[in-house]
Design an enzyme around this catalytic site. Structure first.
Site, PDB file in Angstrom:
ATOM      1  N   SER A  95       0.877  -1.082   0.028  1.00  0.00           N
ATOM      2  CA  SER A  95       0.044   0.190  -0.063  1.00  0.00           C
ATOM      3  C   SER A  95       0.796   1.346   0.150  1.00  0.00           C
ATOM      4  O   SER A  95       2.171   1.372   0.064  1.00  0.00           O
ATOM      5  CB  SER A  95      -0.880  -0.077   1.395  1.00  0.00           C
ATOM      6  N   LYS A  96       0.277   2.241   0.051  1.00  0.00           N
ATOM      7  CA  LYS A  96       0.896   3.663   0.068  1.00  0.00           C
ATOM      8  C   LYS A  96       1.994   3.659   1.207  1.00  0.00           C
ATOM      9  O   LYS A  96       3.076   4.550   0.883  1.00  0.00           O
ATOM     10  CB  LYS A  96      -0.009   4.661   0.323  1.00  0.00           C
ATOM     11  N   ARG A  97       1.757   3.034   1.986  1.00  0.00           N
ATOM     12  CA  ARG A  97       2.805   3.145   3.298  1.00  0.00           C
ATOM     13  C   ARG A  97       4.083   2.616   3.077  1.00  0.00           C
ATOM     14  O   ARG A  97       5.340   2.860   3.425  1.00  0.00           O
ATOM     15  CB  ARG A  97       2.170   2.229   4.356  1.00  0.00           C
ATOM     16  N   GLY A 143       5.483   3.386   0.261  1.00  0.00           N
ATOM     17  CA  GLY A 143       6.418   4.001  -0.700  1.00  0.00           C
ATOM     18  C   GLY A 143       5.464   4.065  -1.848  1.00  0.00           C
ATOM     19  O   GLY A 143       4.408   4.018  -1.951  1.00  0.00           O
TER      20      GLY A 143
END
Ligand code: GLU
Length: 472
Positions: A240-242, A244
């Site tokens: 996920s966006k977490r 990067g």
């Protein structure tokens, strides 16, 4: 029957790497079998779908080179068709109106949970409602067969069996008449004549519902399914966006080549022996979705970087130059105002892992700098080098042919006449003309910067040395 595959993103964000991998698998499968690849935009959720996101998906597909043979087709253009199918199911008694209120459904759910049963619609309106409550707009539910099972011969997971008794009567049209995901997908997959569906395994639970609807519509040739496992981040959690960058265009911005990302993505879950590097032609020849691994794969940025470097080193310089040109533009550089980008690629590619590094390390070919790197200047632009640098400047100015070899000879001869080692002069020259202590070989660097700029920059360095001497 010719193979027809599709990629069917919902435009609620950018094209992320998971979606891109699914698109790639579907594209490869179609290409391998001489079939067609269709792009369908699932934009019926009008609250969450945005035009911006549609553009991001199209941009991502184009950048990756995943060209589609049909589409983009938009589900929002097909409401009349979905309605037609919903009416047909209603008329044939394969779907029904359900008037149950939200409150009623919630109470039903709470009771089932209290009894430790799986929460589901209890079929209350399935056999008709004697007197429909006034002023209530009903939803439409599909009559899921009560008995039997749906057997999916998944090309990745093998056989998966769902008991119909486990499935409830799903809503196929909301109370405002709009169709739901499971209905639109079925209608589209059928109307578009899709033969092979490759998608994320988060949809596996939808597949028996979709197959039941297909059967109710009289379909005999159900498409063949392959559900692809998800991609995990390096902490073992769903990517996920977490973690990067997960949007495809972010990889372009970070200096990756599309072929490096494609090569990386295909290997996330698919393999052919222990081969790591594949050209697209090779992939089209070798790809088989049956070889997709049925367990999740982990994203590994250092491997992607390694592949990127491989493609930077081994692709046609013209091709790299094409992509580098975009990055130079991002840095405000007009590459026509300096050396040919192809020459710059050849000079810099050995030391560049990404095109961002290459572009930043090539700025000085096109643009004068205002300051020297402090450390490099302190070490190399000293009083002792003033005279040799002046002499070298004159030698360079006198050169008729501005070529690496002549420049190299000028440096050697000047160093010799001052009885210093070549490096003792080449390094100050490098700092003088690039502003920094790292660059490709000095002769190539100077040749590419061009005579006029080199002389101007040496003058600037000489001024710097003089200032420094004056201060002491
Ligand atoms: N639109 C769905 C999604 O983006 C995919 C539907 C499908 O592949 O059947 O998750």
């Amino acid at each position: 029957m010719s193979v027809r595959t599709r990629f069917a993103p919902s435009p609620t964000g950018y094209l992320h790497v998971g979606g891109a991998r699914t698109a790639l698998f579907s594209w490869l499968y179609a290409r391998k079998h001489g079939g067609s690849f269709i792009l369908r935009i699932e934009d019926t959720d009008q609250e969450r779908s945005t035009a911006e996101s549609v553009n991001a998906i199209l941009e991502g597909m184009t950048w990756l080179g995943l060209e589609y043979d049909e589409g983009p087709l938009y589900q929002t253009d097909r409401f009349a068709r979905y309605d037609e199918v919903i009416q047909k199911l209603l008329e044939e008694g394969k779907a029904y109106y359900c008037y149950c209120s939200k409150d009623k459904l919630e109470i039903m759910r709470a009771k089932q949970m209290a009894r430790k049963e799986k929460p589901r619609y209890d079929g209350c309106c399935r056999n008709g409602v004697d007197s429909p409550p006034e002023g209530v707009s009903p939803v439409v539910r599909f009559k899921t067969p009560k008995n039997g099972s749906v057997v999916i011969d998944d090309r990745v997971r093998g056989q998966v069996v769902f008991q119909n008794s486990e499935l409830d009567d799903l809503v196929i049209a909301r109370s405002d008449g709009t169709p739901t995901y499971n209905l639109t997908v079925v209608v589209d997959d059928l109307d578009m004549g899709l033969t092979h569906i490759i998608r994320g395994d988060d949809h596996l639970n939808n597949t028996p519902r979709q197959i039941n609807i297909m059967k109710a519509l009289g379909v005999v040739d159900i498409p063949s399914y392959a559900h692809v496992p998800m991609i995990l981040g390096d902490d073992g959690k769903r990517l996920s966006k977490r973690h990067g960058a997960v949007g495809v265009m972010q990889y372009r911005d970070d200096g990756y080549l599309p072929e490096a990302l494609l090569n990386y993505l295909v290997r996330l879950g698919w393999s052919h022996g222990d081969q790591e590097i594949f050209s697209l032609d090779e992939l089209i020849e070798l790809f088989d979705d049956k070889d997709i691994n049925n367990s999740a794969s982990t994203f590994n940025t250092s491997k992607l970087l390694w592949l990127n470097q491989h493609y930077i080193m081994n692709s046609a310089p013209e091709h790299i130059a094409h992509h580098l040109s975009w990055h130079m533009g991002q840095l405000g550089i007009d590459p026509s105002q300096g050396p040919s980008l192809v020459d710059v690629v050849l000079a810099t590619r050995e030391r560049s892992k990404t095109l961002v590094e290459m572009a930043q390390g090539s700025l000085f070919f096109y643009k004068d700098f205002e300051e020297f790197d402090v450390k490099a200047a302190k070490k190399n632009l000293k009083a002792a080098i003033q005279k040799p640098l002046m002499a070298l400047r004159d030698q360079l100015e006198a050169l008729e042919l501005w070529k690496g070899e002549a420049i190299y000879n000028a440096v050697i001869e000047t160093a010799k006449s001052f009885e210093i080692k070549m490096g003792k002069l080449a390094q100050p020259l490098r700092v003088a003309i690039t502003g920094n202590s790292m660059s490709p070989p000095i002769d190539i660097t100077a040749e590419l910067i061009g005579k006029e700029r080199v002389l101007k920059r040496i003058d600037f360095a000489l001024k710097y040395i003089q200032n420094r001497m004056d201060k002491n």
